[in-house]
Design a protein around this motif. Structure first.
Motif, mmCIF file in Angstrom:
data_model
loop_
_atom_site.group_PDB
_atom_site.id
_atom_site.type_symbol
_atom_site.label_atom_id
_atom_site.label_comp_id
_atom_site.label_asym_id
_atom_site.label_seq_id
_atom_site.Cartn_x
_atom_site.Cartn_y
_atom_site.Cartn_z
ATOM 1 N N LEU A 23 -3.206 0.915 0.595
ATOM 2 C CA LEU A 23 -3.784 2.229 0.339
ATOM 3 C C LEU A 23 -2.688 3.258 0.078
ATOM 4 O O LEU A 23 -2.788 4.071 -0.849
ATOM 5 C CB LEU A 23 -4.647 2.669 1.523
ATOM 6 N N ALA A 24 -1.614 3.206 0.868
ATOM 7 C CA ALA A 24 -0.490 4.130 0.672
ATOM 8 C C ALA A 24 0.119 3.962 -0.713
ATOM 9 O O ALA A 24 0.387 4.945 -1.410
ATOM 10 C CB ALA A 24 0.572 3.911 1.752
ATOM 11 N N LEU A 25 0.327 2.708 -1.129
ATOM 12 C CA LEU A 25 0.903 2.450 -2.448
ATOM 13 C C LEU A 25 -0.030 2.925 -3.562
ATOM 14 O O LEU A 25 0.408 3.524 -4.550
ATOM 15 C CB LEU A 25 1.206 0.954 -2.605
ATOM 16 N N MET A 26 -1.333 2.688 -3.395
ATOM 17 C CA MET A 26 -2.310 3.097 -4.409
ATOM 18 C C MET A 26 -2.358 4.621 -4.552
ATOM 19 O O MET A 26 -2.351 5.150 -5.664
ATOM 20 C CB MET A 26 -3.689 2.565 -4.028
ATOM 21 N N HIS A 33 1.735 12.594 -2.205
ATOM 22 C CA HIS A 33 2.898 12.469 -1.329
ATOM 23 C C HIS A 33 2.362 11.800 -0.050
ATOM 24 O O HIS A 33 1.335 12.220 0.478
ATOM 25 C CB HIS A 33 3.500 13.825 -1.002
ATOM 26 N N ILE A 34 3.058 10.791 0.440
ATOM 27 C CA ILE A 34 2.519 9.971 1.519
ATOM 28 C C ILE A 34 3.296 10.145 2.816
ATOM 29 O O ILE A 34 4.528 10.118 2.822
ATOM 30 C CB ILE A 34 2.555 8.474 1.129
ATOM 31 N N ASP A 42 10.178 -0.499 11.320
ATOM 32 C CA ASP A 42 10.653 -1.300 10.190
ATOM 33 C C ASP A 42 9.632 -1.415 9.058
ATOM 34 O O ASP A 42 9.959 -1.157 7.902
ATOM 35 C CB ASP A 42 11.121 -2.684 10.647
ATOM 36 N N PRO A 43 8.376 -1.805 9.334
ATOM 37 C CA PRO A 43 7.414 -1.879 8.235
ATOM 38 C C PRO A 43 7.115 -0.504 7.625
ATOM 39 O O PRO A 43 6.909 -0.383 6.413
ATOM 40 C CB PRO A 43 6.164 -2.491 8.842
ATOM 41 N N ALA A 44 7.092 0.527 8.445
ATOM 42 C CA ALA A 44 6.849 1.873 7.925
ATOM 43 C C ALA A 44 7.966 2.288 6.980
ATOM 44 O O ALA A 44 7.707 2.803 5.881
ATOM 45 C CB ALA A 44 6.727 2.879 9.074
ATOM 46 N N ASN A 45 9.192 2.042 7.374
ATOM 47 C CA ASN A 45 10.333 2.394 6.526
ATOM 48 C C ASN A 45 10.337 1.588 5.229
ATOM 49 O O ASN A 45 10.709 2.104 4.171
ATOM 50 C CB ASN A 45 11.640 2.206 7.284
ATOM 51 N N GLN A 46 9.891 0.330 5.286
ATOM 52 C CA GLN A 46 9.825 -0.487 4.076
ATOM 53 C C GLN A 46 8.790 0.083 3.100
ATOM 54 O O GLN A 46 9.027 0.142 1.901
ATOM 55 C CB GLN A 46 9.479 -1.941 4.414
ATOM 56 N N THR A 47 7.658 0.514 3.619
ATOM 57 C CA THR A 47 6.633 1.113 2.773
ATOM 58 C C THR A 47 7.168 2.387 2.122
ATOM 59 O O THR A 47 6.971 2.608 0.925
ATOM 60 C CB THR A 47 5.355 1.416 3.578
ATOM 61 N N VAL A 48 7.868 3.210 2.887
ATOM 62 C CA VAL A 48 8.477 4.428 2.339
ATOM 63 C C VAL A 48 9.456 4.075 1.225
ATOM 64 O O VAL A 48 9.420 4.668 0.141
ATOM 65 C CB VAL A 48 9.177 5.249 3.450
ATOM 66 N N ASP A 50 9.522 1.449 -0.664
ATOM 67 C CA ASP A 50 8.797 0.934 -1.833
ATOM 68 C C ASP A 50 8.145 2.062 -2.637
ATOM 69 O O ASP A 50 8.154 2.035 -3.861
ATOM 70 C CB ASP A 50 7.746 -0.085 -1.397
ATOM 71 N N ILE A 51 7.614 3.048 -1.945
ATOM 72 C CA ILE A 51 7.003 4.188 -2.635
ATOM 73 C C ILE A 51 8.072 4.984 -3.378
ATOM 74 O O ILE A 51 7.873 5.360 -4.543
ATOM 75 C CB ILE A 51 6.222 5.078 -1.641
ATOM 76 N N ILE A 52 9.191 5.225 -2.741
ATOM 77 C CA ILE A 52 10.278 5.967 -3.382
ATOM 78 C C ILE A 52 10.812 5.198 -4.584
ATOM 79 O O ILE A 52 11.079 5.788 -5.639
ATOM 80 C CB ILE A 52 11.385 6.294 -2.362
ATOM 81 N N ALA A 53 10.923 3.870 -4.458
ATOM 82 C CA ALA A 53 11.422 3.033 -5.562
ATOM 83 C C ALA A 53 10.521 3.105 -6.789
ATOM 84 O O ALA A 53 10.989 2.967 -7.913
ATOM 85 C CB ALA A 53 11.572 1.587 -5.098
ATOM 86 N N MET A 54 9.217 3.345 -6.583
ATOM 87 C CA MET A 54 8.316 3.459 -7.727
ATOM 88 C C MET A 54 8.172 4.901 -8.217
ATOM 89 O O MET A 54 7.329 5.185 -9.050
ATOM 90 C CB MET A 54 6.956 2.847 -7.407
ATOM 91 N N GLY A 55 9.015 5.783 -7.684
ATOM 92 C CA GLY A 55 9.029 7.156 -8.158
ATOM 93 C C GLY A 55 8.193 8.133 -7.367
ATOM 94 O O GLY A 55 8.067 9.298 -7.727
#
Length: 65
Positions: A23-26, A33-34, A42-48, A50-55
């Protein structure tokens, strides 16, 4: 066509993994802004990351809400 959630903020609990993460990625793809909330950093930081990497824009907020 603009992103329909541009300049909106979404706080998503449990978004370090599973359905919350998807849902966060979508929502990020749609311009939101998420705030990624999860008990585990660790999983929270990975999601962040990934979102930053996609702009997108995201921050982590670890802990229970």
């Amino acid at each position: 066509m603009g992103k329909k959630l541009e300049n909106k903020v979404a706080l998503i609990t449990g978004s370090g993994r599973g359905i919350g993460r998807e849902l966060a990625l979508m929502l990020a793809k749609d311009g939101a802004h998420i705030v990624v909330n999860d008990l585990d950093a660790d999983p929270a930081n990975q999601t962040v990351e990934d979102i930053i990497a996609m702009g997108g824009k995201a921050v982590a907020c670890n802990g229970s809400v």
